[in-house]
Design a protein around this motif. Structure first.
Motif, PDB file in Angstrom:
ATOM      1  N   ARG A 103      46.595 102.048  30.350  1.00 44.48           N
ATOM      2  CA  ARG A 103      45.817 100.927  30.889  1.00 44.48           C
ATOM      3  C   ARG A 103      44.364 101.042  30.418  1.00 44.48           C
ATOM      4  N   GLU A 139      42.313  98.410  27.901  1.00 52.12           N
ATOM      5  CA  GLU A 139      41.069  97.812  28.396  1.00 52.12           C
ATOM      6  C   GLU A 139      39.885  98.180  27.516  1.00 52.12           C
ATOM      7  N   LYS A 145      38.302  95.949  24.670  1.00 49.02           N
ATOM      8  CA  LYS A 145      37.421  94.824  24.973  1.00 49.02           C
ATOM      9  C   LYS A 145      36.029  95.239  25.434  1.00 49.02           C
TER      10      LYS A 145
END
Length: 359
Positions: free
Chosen positions: A113, A117, A120
């Motif tokens: 995860r 993430e 970005k």
């Protein structure tokens, strides 16, 4: 078979039975006959009945066993599973063949995860800059490594290589000024720096090998000359090691940063491998050529004999020890350590420092 076993046994005698990596803790067991068990709330590793390591289970994140002769008690396995500590089993070549994973384990989910993430935000830029920083320094150090043996014998060649190294160092400083909100903002700039340094580096490799073999310059897929063929095959071997280390670290090898996503492309493998191309593969290939090792080509490809020779040399190189973070580790262990550090960096738990080889 006896020759290989004797060589490995002699090598093991010069190293500790296990390696306990930095936080988050990882125990790496590679000596034949090791035993892993539980004593109270601690993992105990023994060799020939003697305790060689004790560490609290609460400090552990992973156990990696790379030997066919180790044994582990069921109460140790149970404790690891209850605490969410995976146990990874590797063959003697470093290939994962099994992983014991707890139903309570959430580390992989959390890591992936964070990885997705990070694409970005600035973490993606930071990790790519560090990968490329390591690559550029290793390119300069590889040229230094081979040039130092030419200083007395060929002063002009030594001066030419030193000039290229100085230009590499100047361009490499541009990395410090790269900034943006996410990797998409700076990919072009970073690849430009990488490309310009690459041109200088391969000019240096051409100079270093000119007396032995004709090197037309760096070519990737489809190359038919000996040096590029050696490099491409060597990088393929290294990529398999890189992929395994990323998977063991809980990362998605297909979700990279500098190399864009594409179906079937292991983008993170191509990102991370940059840190190790020169110290693992390039040094082996240039040494082979300069020492006059036989490089046989058959219909534009390396012969089976040459492929086997190169594979064995790279395997030996991965088993050599290098200094990193003030200690000596096998190169293949450093790769695994760095993969773990990528995960901790992306999760915001630790800093990342690229591996830079000595010269």
């Amino acid at each position: 078979m006896n020759r290989v076993n004797n060589k490995r046994q002699s090598y093991s005698q010069n190293l500790p039975a296990v390696i306990l990596l930095e936080h988050p803790s990882e125990v790496y067991v590679y000596n034949y006959g090791s035993f892993l068990g539980k004593k109270s709330e601690r993992l105990v590793v023994k060799e020939k009945g003697q305790v060689v390591l004790e560490v609290p289970f609460y400090e552990l994140q992973n156990i990696i066993i790379e030997t066919s002769g180790a044994s582990i008690s069921t109460d140790c396995i149970q404790e690891c599973m209850q605490r969410g500590i995976p146990i990874s089993l590797l063959s003697s070549t470093g290939k994962p063949y099994a992983t014991i994973i707890s139903p309570y384990l959430t580390g992989t989910v959390i890591t992936r995860r964070a990885q997705y993430e990070s694409y970005k935000d600035k973490r993606g830029i930071q990790i790519v800059k560090l990968f490329v920083e390591g690559k550029l320094k290793n390119q300069a150090n590889t040229l230094k490594y081979f040039a130092k043996y030419r200083k007395g014998a060929d002063g002009q060649l030594f001066s030419n290589i030193q000039y290229l190294i100085e230009k590499i160092n100047v361009i490499a400083k541009e990395l410090n000024s790269v900034s943006g909100k996410c990797i998409d903002d700076v990919r072009g700039h970073i690849m430009s720096i990488e490309g310009r340094v690459g041109n200088l580096y391969w000019q240096g490799i051409k100079l270093l090998t000119a007396s032995k073999i004709d090197f037309p310059g760096r070519e990737h897929a489809g190359a038919t000359d000996p040096i590029n063929s050696l490099l491409n095959y060597g990088y393929a071997i290294l990529a398999s090691k890189i992929e395994k280390s990323l998977i063991l670290a809980g990362l998605d090898p297909y979700a990279g940063f500098l190399h864009v996503d594409r179906a079937g492309k292991e983008s993170l493998v191509y990102d991370f491998i940059e840190e190790f191309r020169q110290p693992v593969v390039d040094r082996v290939v240039v040494a082979m050529v300069n020492k006059g090792s036989s490089v046989e080509m058959e219909e534009g490809q390396l012969s089976l004999k040459t492929r086997r020779d190169l594979a064995e040399r790279i395997k030996e190189r991965l088993e050599t020890t290098e200094r990193f973070h003030g200690k000596k580790y096998r190169l293949q262990t450093i790769i695994q350590m760095q993969a773990r550090r990528i995960a901790t960096f992306l999760r915001g738990e630790a800093k990342y420092k690229p591996y830079v080889s000595g010269w």
